[in-house]
Design an enzyme around this catalytic site. Structure first.
Site, mmCIF file in Angstrom:
data_model
loop_
_atom_site.group_PDB
_atom_site.id
_atom_site.type_symbol
_atom_site.label_atom_id
_atom_site.label_comp_id
_atom_site.label_asym_id
_atom_site.label_seq_id
_atom_site.Cartn_x
_atom_site.Cartn_y
_atom_site.Cartn_z
ATOM 1 N N SER A 1 2.191 3.640 4.524
ATOM 2 C CA SER A 1 3.433 3.176 5.143
ATOM 3 C C SER A 1 3.166 2.442 6.453
ATOM 4 C CB SER A 1 4.364 4.366 5.411
ATOM 5 O OG SER A 1 4.729 5.010 4.219
ATOM 6 N N GLU B 1 5.242 17.258 7.772
ATOM 7 C CA GLU B 1 6.077 16.315 7.026
ATOM 8 C C GLU B 1 7.353 16.980 6.530
ATOM 9 O OE1 GLU B 1 3.886 14.624 3.809
ATOM 10 O OE2 GLU B 1 3.019 13.033 5.028
ATOM 11 N N GLN C 1 -1.015 6.430 8.183
ATOM 12 C CA GLN C 1 -1.736 7.583 7.644
ATOM 13 C C GLN C 1 -2.455 7.152 6.364
ATOM 14 O OE1 GLN C 1 0.850 11.033 7.165
ATOM 15 N NE2 GLN C 1 -0.133 11.522 5.227
ATOM 16 N N GLY C 2 -3.777 7.107 6.382
ATOM 17 C CA GLY C 2 -4.557 6.631 5.242
ATOM 18 C C GLY C 2 -5.090 7.778 4.409
ATOM 19 N N SER D 1 -3.713 8.479 0.531
ATOM 20 C CA SER D 1 -3.708 8.183 -0.905
ATOM 21 C C SER D 1 -4.621 7.017 -1.255
ATOM 22 C CB SER D 1 -2.287 7.865 -1.374
ATOM 23 O OG SER D 1 -1.445 8.992 -1.255
ATOM 24 N N GLU E 1 6.540 17.492 -9.619
ATOM 25 C CA GLU E 1 5.709 18.306 -10.519
ATOM 26 C C GLU E 1 4.640 19.061 -9.740
ATOM 27 O OE1 GLU E 1 7.734 15.140 -12.707
ATOM 28 O OE2 GLU E 1 6.452 15.134 -10.923
#
Length: 386
Positions: free
Chosen positions: A176, A257, A139-140, A142, A370
């Site tokens: 990943s 997810e 999964q591309g 970030s 956060e």
């Protein structure tokens, strides 16, 4: 024996357990797939190789026997039925340490995304390859400087003059298993700034112009990678949805997810609590009780999510609460192990050390704590942007 896809989860679980008891899917080397820090092995890259190989082996066996097909639509080789059956399957696999739960659960993120956004013929061709263990995908999303702020991503895709293909240029990070992946669900900018300018693609990872560089994490495994795209040609038929649908795809993907994937992770963590008890760590019942309560709380939340999905509902920002609770429960469990097994984390190169170090990232990966609290404040509690 093939069950009806409308079989209830209790009967499905009982039949699955009987089948697993009769079919040895444990790693051929005896290596625990959930423990990349096994002290008998020093080459962490080889450990990850073993995890991925074991994942493919287990999926292939379950697909051939039919178990991996329950809960998936017939259009992609499934047998139909409720997604709860997939949750039960993953829970049993995680509880028996037959596959590392994080990489096992990637199908729960990527296959539903393909079903929702890919042309039906593409989904029908590709999904069985992942479900059946023939391929791994990644999964591309970030990028350097665009982790939690996904809307600022800068990888760009430009449509060629003839409209037949896109040229993709840019960089992804924290991807990943990219070094093992045959395909990538990729986000790239096809328009102006902001959400509306992002599109999604299904990219072959052996395309010319793609370079993968694994990244070593502090728990000693090359689980993540940087991926570089240098004028990579992607057929126009590999666009997922329409141009500009990338942000919507990402928002639809994130709840996946935090639903069935979380259920699998919780089962894995319960197995670690059982291991802690098996090692005679009963000297502090209060600490053990707090660790159990943390897991039980997030399991109850996750059970509610599973019920909502089974009833045809959709998940939304409330899954940020689940993410916060799961990260806290995971870190509390391994903090307890560190406290009740003095020196095991700090001085020994064994499984507890490896999983303790991995747990430190629980409040970072998949959306930082956060950011999740901001989502809860803004979207659930309506507290405003500040």
């Amino acid at each position: 024996m093939r069950l009806s896809p409308f079989t209830g989860p209790d009967v499905f679980r009982a039949e699955l357990r009987a089948w697993l008891d009769d079919h040895d899917l444990t790693p051929p080397t005896g290596h625990d797939p959930g423990d990349p820090g096994d002290s008998d092995r020093t080459d962490s890259t080889h450990d990850l190789d073993a995890q991925v190989a074991q994942l493919g082996r287990v999926r292939q066996a379950l697909w051939q026997a039919g178990w991996m097909r329950y809960g998936w639509p017939r259009e992609v080789g499934g047998l139909g039925g409720s997604g709860v059956l997939r949750a039960v399957l993953g829970e049993e696999i995680a509880s028996r340490d037959l596959a590392e739960p994080g990489i096992w659960s990637m199908v729960e993120v990527l296959v539903p995304t393909l079903l929702d956004y890919a042309p039906p013929a593409l989904a029908a061709e590709m999904a069985p390859r992942l479900l059946g263990g023939e391929e791994q995908w990644c999964q591309g999303f970030s990028e350097p400087g665009s982790g939690s702020d996904l809307a600022s991503l800068s990888t760009r895709a430009v449509l060629g003059e003839d409209g037949g293909e896109w040229l993709v240029t840019g960089q992804k990070v924290w991807t990943s298993l990219a070094q093992y992946a045959a395909r990538c669900v990729l986000l790239a900018r096809t328009g102006g700034p902001g959400h509306a300018g992002i599109s999604a693609f299904f990219v072959d990872m052996d395309s010319p112009g793609i370079t993968v560089r694994p990244l070593r994490t502090m728990h000693g495994v090359d689980e993540f990678a940087e991926v570089f795209f240098d004028d990579v040609r992607v057929p126009a038929s590999r666009l997922l949805g329409a141009p500009g649908d990338g942000w919507r795809l990402a928002m639809d993907l994130l709840p996946h997810e935090r639903s069935t994937c979380f259920w699998h992770r919780i089962a894995h963590l319960y197995s670690r609590l059982d291991r802690l008890l098996a090692e005679g760590c009963e000297s502090d019942p209060d600490a053990l009780g707090a660790a159990w309560l943390g897991l039980h709380t997030v399991r109850c939340r996750s059970a509610a999510a599973q019920s909502r999905l089974a009833a045809g509902g959709r998940l939304g920002p409330e899954t940020s609460v689940d993410k916060i609770l799961l990260a806290g429960a995971e870190q509390r469990l391994f903090d307890t192990a560190r406290d009740l097994l003095p020196g095991t984390v700090e001085l020994a190169e064994g499984p507890w050390r490896t999983e303790y170090l991995y747990s430190r990232a629980a409040t970072i990966y998949g959306g930082t704590a956060e950011i999740q609290r901001n989502i809860v404040a803004r979207r659930l509690l309506d507290l405003g942007k500040e």
